[in-house]
Motif scaffolding. Structure first.
Motif, PDB file in Angstrom:
ATOM      1  N   GLY A 125       0.819  -1.213   0.000  1.00  0.00           N
ATOM      2  CA  GLY A 125       0.000   0.000   0.000  1.00  0.00           C
ATOM      3  C   GLY A 125       0.849   1.257   0.000  1.00  0.00           C
ATOM      4  O   GLY A 125       0.555   2.226  -0.718  1.00  0.00           O
ATOM      5  N   ARG A 126       1.911   1.239   0.828  1.00  0.00           N
ATOM      6  CA  ARG A 126       2.802   2.404   0.863  1.00  0.00           C
ATOM      7  C   ARG A 126       3.498   2.616  -0.486  1.00  0.00           C
ATOM      8  O   ARG A 126       3.663   3.755  -0.947  1.00  0.00           O
ATOM      9  N   ILE A 127       3.922   1.513  -1.115  1.00  0.00           N
ATOM     10  CA  ILE A 127       4.589   1.613  -2.420  1.00  0.00           C
ATOM     11  C   ILE A 127       3.635   2.193  -3.461  1.00  0.00           C
ATOM     12  O   ILE A 127       4.015   3.056  -4.273  1.00  0.00           O
ATOM     13  N   VAL A 128       2.386   1.737  -3.432  1.00  0.00           N
ATOM     14  CA  VAL A 128       1.389   2.256  -4.377  1.00  0.00           C
ATOM     15  C   VAL A 128       1.210   3.764  -4.196  1.00  0.00           C
ATOM     16  O   VAL A 128       1.165   4.520  -5.162  1.00  0.00           O
ATOM     17  N   ILE A 129       1.123   4.205  -2.943  1.00  0.00           N
ATOM     18  CA  ILE A 129       0.935   5.642  -2.675  1.00  0.00           C
ATOM     19  C   ILE A 129       2.133   6.450  -3.157  1.00  0.00           C
ATOM     20  O   ILE A 129       1.974   7.496  -3.807  1.00  0.00           O
ATOM     21  N   ILE A 130       3.341   5.987  -2.864  1.00  0.00           N
ATOM     22  CA  ILE A 130       4.550   6.721  -3.265  1.00  0.00           C
ATOM     23  C   ILE A 130       4.654   6.801  -4.783  1.00  0.00           C
ATOM     24  O   ILE A 130       4.910   7.872  -5.361  1.00  0.00           O
ATOM     25  N   LEU A 131       4.445   5.646  -5.466  1.00  0.00           N
ATOM     26  CA  LEU A 131       4.518   5.650  -6.932  1.00  0.00           C
ATOM     27  C   LEU A 131       3.420   6.516  -7.538  1.00  0.00           C
ATOM     28  O   LEU A 131       3.633   7.199  -8.549  1.00  0.00           O
ATOM     29  N   SER A 132       2.231   6.493  -6.928  1.00  0.00           N
ATOM     30  CA  SER A 132       1.112   7.283  -7.454  1.00  0.00           C
ATOM     31  C   SER A 132       1.407   8.778  -7.384  1.00  0.00           C
ATOM     32  O   SER A 132       1.173   9.520  -8.349  1.00  0.00           O
TER      33      SER A 132
END
Length: 556
Positions: free
Chosen positions: A506-513
């Motif tokens: 979830g954190r990776i998705v937020i950062i990439l987004s």
């Protein structure tokens, strides 16, 4: 006694209001200045030249070669400017600038030459206006400024640029530099048609005006060039492609794989350009550029490839246009430039970019470097129907793609993560909210990714990194959904590992987004507005998360 006191209060208040009400000026009111003028004001023409800012211009031809002007504007505690331009644009114009501080502590009036759009290119005490000595002054007659000057000329330039400066910031010794205007307006007037008290102004708020009517060419007139062309001109299609600059394009399909073009433009002593673009943008397009100086001392015509925005990225004698040898021609005739060329292609690109260069600056040997244009426009043309449309037809799809991804990946997903981390005490509520908001964010983001792929297919541009990041984000989000479906129970031994996986993905998705959203705004050339807008929303979400995180630490 109360009634008389109340009545006295009302009368006093009303008197104060009436006293404070500003004196106005209009073309129907008499000019009454408290300072003597060096010319007769009885027969002044009057024009309301900028209604939005209350600018009123009075002028008269005092003698055969002397013109007198009075510019009346509201006093906004800023400088005021009136520029005379050959084309309607700022660059290359000369302006009279005046200012009086609100308390009259300082003031002045100077001519400036606008050699460019930056402050160091706006040069005081320079310009092409023949200002008569001792004719200039500016007076504050509350609450308006009156700027007076005289020009020695047979007829002033008809394009006027009006501007107001930033509040409380004035030119000052020793350099008298001019800060960027707060607002500006360009208009064109006909000095001969304006009558005293009239408001006849030709023009609009656009930076350029329609030059076709005064330059003797239109699609209803017959093309009559004094130079021979390699193709038949009797069956040319004709389109007014840029009314603001008087650009007219004639074209025809001469044979199955040869297309002939003639671009007709008012001669403003600058280069002209027509670019063919795969996507409606400058970068990646190829352009044909032509120029003839007003005195005929220099002229030329070249193809340029626009690989970027910097002057060194606009490369002469390069490009993707298959120009037929010896088909290019540029000529000046009746105050217009006519640029002719032929392309060997089954069908030319339909997205065209037109540009006009700075006044008096042309490509020269040995580099033939092209200075940045002073104005440009992008249109889409339908060669079959002979119709054109301003701008990019994919603009709505592009912005929908951006809005959907910002809402889905950049806002709702973050909101769902915040609730899941900091509202665990609100059992069941946090879970339902988390699932609902994340699902909504996923759906919006999915539609955004699909619209992006459609847009990419229509534009034929390889925004590879942006596209790859978008696909990675979508794949990781799908894995999150699959992980939710396979979520082990709280008492399970693998629940701890599942939590670690779910939280970190979830954190990776937020950062990439977040990174891909800012990158996408940059690629879309939407300007700083979108960047700042999303940056503010993101800052609010991060601030909320920080506050809750501090509270979480205090609890532990």
């Amino acid at each position: 006694m109360k009634a008389p006191i109340q009545l006295l209060f009302i009368i006093t208040s009303l008197g104060s209001f009436l006293h404070a009400k500003p004196e106005t000026d209009s073309c129907t009111s008499n000019l009454s200045l408290k300072v003597p003028l060096p010319f007769d004001t009885a027969n002044l023409h009057c024009l309301s030249v900028w209604d939005a800012q209350g600018f009123i211009l009075r002028y008269v031809q005092t003698s055969a070669n002397i013109w007198s002007f009075i510019l009346s504007t509201p006093d906004t505690n800023s400088y005021i400017a009136m520029g005379f331009s050959a084309s309607g644009s700022m660059v290359g114009s000369s302006a009279i600038v005046g200012w009086v501080a609100s308390r009259g502590s300082n003031g002045g009036i100077k001519q400036y030459y606008l050699g460019g759009v930056t402050s160091n290119q706006v040069v005081p005490d320079k310009g092409n206006l023949q200002v008569i000595g001792n004719s200039t002054f500016i007076s504050l007659q509350s609450p308006r400024l009156y700027m007076v000057f005289q020009l020695e000329t047979n007829e002033p330039l008809s394009w006027l640029i009006l501007a107001t400066g930033s509040t409380g910031i004035f030119p000052a010794a020793p350099d008298y530099s001019l800060t960027k205007h707060l607002d500006k307006f360009s208009t064109r007037i006909d000095y001969s048609k304006a009558n005293p008290g009239s408001s006849q102004v030709n023009g609009s708020s656009s930076s350029q005006g329609d030059g076709s009517s005064s330059q003797g060419d239109s699609c209803s007139s017959k093309l009559n060039l004094s130079v021979p062309l390699l193709f038949d001109t009797s069956k040319l299609n004709c389109l007014p492609v840029w009314n603001a600059q008087g650009f007219i394009l004639r074209y025809s399909q001469t044979s199955s794989n040869i297309w002939s073009f003639i671009l007709s433009v008012p001669n403003q002593n600058s280069y002209i350009s027509i670019g063919f673009s795969p996507n409606g943008g400058m970068v990646g397009s190829s352009a044909i550029v032509g120029w003839i100086s007003s005195n005929g001392a220099s002229g030329g015509m070249k193809q340029y490839y626009l690989s970027g925005y910097g002057p060194n990225q606009v490369v002469p004698n390069r490009g993707n246009l298959p120009i037929i040898n010896n088909s290019t021609l540029i000529t000046s005739q009746s105050s217009r430039l006519y640029m002719a060329f032929q392309l060997q292609t089954n069908h030319p690109l339909s997205r065209l970019i037109y540009a006009i260069g700075p006044n008096g600056v042309f490509p020269t040997v040995p580099s033939f470097a092209l200075m940045q244009h002073q104005d440009k426009v992008s249109i889409t043309i339908n060669y079959a129907t002979g119709s054109s449309a301003l701008g990019n037809p994919n603009l709505n799809l592009k912005r929908s793609h951006g809005v959907l991804n910002i809402l889905g990946w950049g806002i709702f997903i973050i909101m769902g993560a915040i609730v899941a981390r900091y509202f665990k005490d609100w059992d069941q509520f946090w879970f339902n909210f988390h699932v609902s908001v994340q699902s909504l964010g996923f759906v919006l983001g999915l539609i955004g990714v699909i619209s992006g792929l459609i847009l990419n297919n229509q534009l034929h541009i390889d925004f590879n990194l942006h596209k790859v990041l978008g696909i990675i984000i979508l794949v990781l989000a799908c894995l999150q959904i699959m992980a939710f479906v396979a979520r082990p129970k709280k008492g399970s031994k693998v629940r701890k590992h599942w939590n670690l996986y779910h939280h970190n993905i979830g954190r990776i998705v937020i950062i990439l987004s977040i990174a891909n959203i800012f990158y996408g705004i940059h690629l879309g050339n939407e300007g700083s507005g979108w960047m700042v807008g999303y940056g503010i929303v993101l800052a609010i979400l991060i601030s909320i998360a920080v506050i809750f995180e501090i509270g979480l630490w205090n609890k532990s």
